[in-house]
Design a protein around this motif. Structure first.
Motif, PDB file in Angstrom:
ATOM      1  N   THR A   1       0.688  -0.668   0.006  1.00  0.00           N
ATOM      2  CA  THR A   1      -0.495  -0.090   0.096  1.00  0.00           C
ATOM      3  C   THR A   1       1.512   1.251  -0.018  1.00  0.00           C
ATOM      4  O   THR A   1       0.284   2.328   0.145  1.00  0.00           O
ATOM      5  CB  THR A   1      -0.877   0.212   1.034  1.00  0.00           C
ATOM      6  OG1 THR A   1      -0.151  -0.239   2.493  1.00  0.00           O
ATOM      7  CG2 THR A   1      -1.959  -1.743   1.406  1.00  0.00           C
ATOM      8  N   TYR A   2       1.947   1.844   0.167  1.00  0.00           N
ATOM      9  CA  TYR A   2       3.078   1.794   0.250  1.00  0.00           C
ATOM     10  C   TYR A   2       3.597   2.333  -1.291  1.00  0.00           C
ATOM     11  O   TYR A   2       4.443   1.360  -1.844  1.00  0.00           O
ATOM     12  CB  TYR A   2       3.671   2.393   0.996  1.00  0.00           C
ATOM     13  CG  TYR A   2       4.390   1.088   1.817  1.00  0.00           C
ATOM     14  CD1 TYR A   2       5.822   0.823   1.105  1.00  0.00           C
ATOM     15  CD2 TYR A   2       3.548   0.271   2.149  1.00  0.00           C
ATOM     16  CE1 TYR A   2       6.137  -0.393   1.500  1.00  0.00           C
ATOM     17  CE2 TYR A   2       4.745  -0.935   2.772  1.00  0.00           C
ATOM     18  CZ  TYR A   2       5.463  -2.515   1.925  1.00  0.00           C
ATOM     19  OH  TYR A   2       6.372  -2.593   2.459  1.00  0.00           O
ATOM     20  N   PRO A   3       4.602   3.681  -1.384  1.00  0.00           N
ATOM     21  CA  PRO A   3       5.503   3.296  -2.353  1.00  0.00           C
ATOM     22  C   PRO A   3       6.369   2.675  -2.606  1.00  0.00           C
ATOM     23  O   PRO A   3       7.315   3.042  -1.517  1.00  0.00           O
ATOM     24  CB  PRO A   3       5.151   5.092  -3.122  1.00  0.00           C
ATOM     25  CG  PRO A   3       5.446   5.392  -1.956  1.00  0.00           C
ATOM     26  CD  PRO A   3       4.693   4.857  -1.454  1.00  0.00           C
ATOM     27  N   PRO A   4       7.633   2.498  -3.549  1.00  0.00           N
ATOM     28  CA  PRO A   4       9.391   2.046  -3.176  1.00  0.00           C
ATOM     29  C   PRO A   4       9.759   3.470  -2.703  1.00  0.00           C
ATOM     30  O   PRO A   4       9.702   4.538  -2.999  1.00  0.00           O
ATOM     31  CB  PRO A   4       9.473   1.709  -4.662  1.00  0.00           C
ATOM     32  CG  PRO A   4       8.848   1.522  -5.208  1.00  0.00           C
ATOM     33  CD  PRO A   4       7.391   2.374  -4.516  1.00  0.00           C
ATOM     34  N   GLY A   5      10.781   2.569  -1.331  1.00  0.00           N
ATOM     35  CA  GLY A   5      11.572   3.294  -1.145  1.00  0.00           C
ATOM     36  C   GLY A   5      10.629   3.743   0.018  1.00  0.00           C
ATOM     37  O   GLY A   5      11.167   5.069   0.908  1.00  0.00           O
ATOM     38  N   ALA A   6       9.786   3.458   0.804  1.00  0.00           N
ATOM     39  CA  ALA A   6       8.685   5.099   1.641  1.00  0.00           C
ATOM     40  C   ALA A   6       9.348   4.794   2.777  1.00  0.00           C
ATOM     41  O   ALA A   6      10.306   3.509   3.335  1.00  0.00           O
ATOM     42  CB  ALA A   6       7.508   4.713   1.520  1.00  0.00           C
TER      43      ALA A   6
END
Length: 358
Positions: free
Chosen positions: A218-223
Motif C-alpha cells: 500500500t506504499y511506494p518503493p523506498g517509503a
C-alpha cells in the motif's frame, strides 16, 4: 418460456418495441433449461425460440443446463455472457449439446440471419418478451458499464462461469509420467499434509475474469516508516495506482468495474465477483486523500452503492466467524470523511447513510 410475462402496455407501444428492439433467437435450447436475461430468469418450455423486444444496450444472458428427468433433472452451474445489442439487431445462437453452451457463430452468417429476419413474424409466438419490469433495476445496476469495459473485464473465453474451470499445473498425459512422480504410501498425519499431497491446480487460461489488480503493497518503493504507516491507514496511494494502471483517462470506469463485479456475483453466482467487489469498496472507502481530489468519483460511488445495496438483505455481509458487518464498518470509515471532504452538511451525511440502511 414457462412463467414468462410482459408488463401491460399499449398495443402501439408493443409493436414499436417489437420492431425497434433487438431479438435473441436461441434455437435448440433443451426444455427445462434455466435461462434468463439481466435480472430475470425462466425455465425453458417446449416452444421457446428466444427473446424479443430487448431494449438496445448492455445485457447479461445467463443459463444453466439441466439433466434429463431420467437422470434426476439436476441443474448445472450457471454460465453467462455480456452482450451489447443494437436497435433491431438479431443475434442467432444454436445450443451445443456436447458443450452445454450457446454457439453464436451462426450470427456471423449474414444469409442465415437475413432468413431469420424475413420470418420473424412467424417466429414471434415462440419468442418470450423482454421482462420490462426489471429494466429500471438493470439500468441502475449497470449504468457505469460501457461496452468496451464489459469486453475488457469479461474472460477471454467469452463466458462468465459460476465455477472456475481448473486444471492441474503439471499435465501428466501418459501413465509413465504419473509413475515417475514421487509417492508416499504412508498415512497422512495432518490435514495440511494431505492437502500438500494433492495435485496443484490452476484456473484454465482464458476463463478468468480480468479485474484490476489491487496492489498488495500500500506504499511506494523506498517509503519511510512514517509513509508506510500513513499509506496503510489511508489507501489513496493504492487507489491512485489502480486508476493510473487501468483507467488513467476515465477514472469513473472504476465504478463500472465495481458494478461489473457486483452483477457477476448477484446474477452470475460468481463468488470471485463478490470478493473483488469487497476489495474495491474497501479501497475506495479508505482513501481519504482521494476523496478530496476525486469528488466526482465519490459522488458517483454513493449512487452506485444505493442501488446495489437495495438488492441484498441487510445481514448478508455479516462475517460468520467474527460477526462483524463488513459493510457497516466500511461505510463508517467513508462517513467520517464525507462531511469535510465533499462539503456536505452533517444532516446530508446522515441522510445519505440512512438510504443504505433502508
Amino acid at each position: 418460456m414457462a412463467g414468462s410475462s410482459c408488463v401491460d402496455m399499449d398495443p402501439d407501444v408493443a409493436l414499436r418495441l417489437f420492431e425497434e428492439g433487438a431479438t435473441l433467437v436461441l434455437l435448440g435450447v433443451p426444455q427445462g433449461t434455466e435461462l434468463g436475461i439481466d435480472c430475470k430468469s425462466w425455465q425453458v418450455g417446449p416452444r421457446f425460440r428466444g427473446v424479443k423486444m430487448i431494449p438496445p444496450g448492455l445485457h447479461f444472458l445467463h443459463f444453466c443446463s439441466v439433466n434429463s428427468p431420467s437422470c434426476g433433472g439436476e441443474i448445472g452451474p450457471k454460465s453467462g455472457l455480456f452482450l451489447t445489442l443494437k436497435p433491431r439487431e438479431i443475434l442467432l445462437a444454436h445450443w451445443d449439446p456436447k458443450e452445454e453452451d450457446l454457439d453464436f457463430s451462426a450470427s456471423k452468417n449474414d444469409e442465415e440471419v437475413n432468413r431469420i429476419r424475413s420470418t420473424l413474424r412467424e417466429l414471434d409466438p415462440y419468442l418470450g418478451p423482454y421482462p420490462y419490469e426489471v429494466m429500471r433495476k438493470w439500468v441502475s445496476l449497470t449504468d457505469q458499464i460501457s461496452q468496451e469495459l464489459a469486453v475488457n473485464l469479461q474472460p477471454l473465453s467469452g463466458r462468465v462461469c459460476a465455477f472456475s474451470d481448473i486444471i492441474p499445473e503439471l499435465q501428466f498425459r501418459h501413465t509413465k509420467d504419473r509413475a515417475e512422480q514421487p509417492r508416499n504410501d504412508t498415512a497422512c498425519q495432518s490435514m495440511r499434509e494431505g492437502l500438500d499431497r494433492l495435485p496443484k491446480m490452476k484456473q484454465r487460461e482464458g476463463t478468468e475474469l480480468r479485474f484490476s489488480d489491487i496492489p498488495k503493497k500500500t506504499y511506494p518503493p523506498g517509503a519511510s516508516p512514517a509513509e508506510i504507516t500513513r499509506c496503510s491507514m489511508d489507501l489513496s496511494y493504492s487507489l491512485e495506482t489502480v486508476l493510473e494502471q487501468n483507467y488513467p483517462d476515465q477514472p469513473l470506469n472504476l465504478l463500472g468495474e465495481l458494478q461489473f463485479a457486483f452483477v457477476c456475483f448477484l446474477v452470475g453466482n460468481v463468488y470471485e465477483g463478490f470478493e473483488h467487489w469487497k476489495l474495491l469498496l474497501a479501497l475506495l472507502c479508505r482513501s481519504e486523500d482521494a476523496m478530496r481530489k476525486r469528488k466526482e468519483l465519490y459522488l458517483g460511488l454513493i449512487t452506485v452503492l444505493y442501488h446495489q445495496l437495495g438488492e441484498v438483505p441487510p445481514d448478508f455481509f455479516v462475517d460468520i466467524v467474527s460477526q462483524n458487518n463488513f459493510l457497516t464498518s466500511t461505510l463508517q470509515v467513508k462517513a467520517q470523511s464525507l462531511e469535510k471532504l465533499l462539503n456536505l452538511k452533517p444532516q446530508e451525511v446522515n441522510g445519505i447513510l440512512a438510504l443504505f440502511s433502508e
